[in-house]
Design an enzyme around this catalytic site. Sequence first.
Site, short mmCIF file in Angstrom:
data_model
loop_
_atom_site.label_atom_id
_atom_site.label_comp_id
_atom_site.label_asym_id
_atom_site.label_seq_id
_atom_site.Cartn_x
_atom_site.Cartn_y
_atom_site.Cartn_z
N GLY A 180 22.72 -10.44 62.99
CA GLY A 180 23.39 -11.66 63.41
C GLY A 180 22.42 -12.58 64.12
N ASN A 181 22.96 -13.49 64.89
CA ASN A 181 22.12 -14.40 65.66
C ASN A 181 22.81 -14.72 66.98
OD1 ASN A 181 23.89 -16.83 65.19
ND2 ASN A 181 23.27 -16.45 63.07
N ARG A 182 22.21 -15.55 67.78
CA ARG A 182 22.67 -15.78 69.15
C ARG A 182 23.62 -16.96 69.30
NH1 ARG A 182 17.44 -16.73 72.26
NH2 ARG A 182 18.87 -16.87 74.03
#
Length: 400
Positions: free
Chosen positions: A204-206
Amino acid sequence: MSRIVLGVTGGVAAYKAALLLRLFTEAGHDVRVVPTESALEFVGAPTWEALSGNPVQTGVFENVPEVPHVKLGQTADLVVVAPATANTLARAAHGLADDLLTNTLLTARCPVVMAPAMHTEMWEHPATVANVATLRERGVLVIEPDSGRLTGADTGPGRLPDPEAIHAVCLQVLQGRPRDLAGQHVVVSAGGTREFLDPVRFLGNRSSGRQGIALAEAALARGASVTLVAANVSVDVPAGAEVVRVVTTSELRDAMLKAAESADAVVMAAAPADFRPVSFADAKIKKQPDGVAPSIELTENPDILVELVRTRSGRRPVIVGFAAETGDANGSVLDHARAKMARKGCDLLVVNDVGSERTFGQPDNEVTILTAEGSEHPVARAAKSEIAHAIWDAVVQRVE
């Protein structure tokens, strides 16, 4: 301090209006509560008077010297009706004026926000659908109800949004932004997608979704009908938007392409994962005794922004992309963003410098808006709500 008229109509959700009233008064606003006779069956006048500090009346023949059926609407900065029953929506749509609240709605020249609450069958009835459409065409902000537990054992769309969510919409409206998106359908994506390796792990990402949520809130305040495609957001979604929940990039792609078919503008603020695992492990991947980490093969996800541009009809909808960039040896943030815009073909590209904890999860942002014609419009660091309005200012110039 703003002068607010809070209309309350006859539904079980009237008790939530007391909490909304408290939010308004604690923020320093002067609130006059105008309940219908039916509303007083659920919450009595002493409660409204105690919480507002103002007298309560329901009919046009009370306190006649002040001409309240005209004065309240004329002097208000905002009229909010919460809850708004199907009956009240119908009377407002047809211009009836048989009590103080409907008279106030006819005389008000300020923004009007209505938060419906009713059973699902009533909300989905063609008559209610038509009445809501009529009110929205006239510039009334009709908030989409939540889906959840209703009176009794029923569950479905028709639940009054939480008072905090209604209050947030009203604060946006009180900022006095132009209603220049009235009659427009806009689609906004927010958050970050997840690509699962096994039942407990994902790539995923932030992205928190804050900027996308701010864009949806700002569009609602400017009169748009908003579809929000939310991918694992960590902040509350705004009352009034149609919310489509997604998890993976594939789900985000399908939802965005479907929503874009009827959109006048699409803002791709979500951060899709660029890659996904080729295979999914049905059981949790275990550590190996020899300490060797597993090898994970990745494949590229579809480019949603490119597909949105390729599948649109002519120049509709206006398409806005986001570029979260960092500079490197091959070029600056803007160098990479210009190249990205050339590849994507969107109308506007909002460029974030995401280095050094500048953007993800933060309440403020600093962006540059690139146009397809090659111009650049820097937006100084400000709250993400202000950044959102700067983006809509650029979109409005392109919406036909």
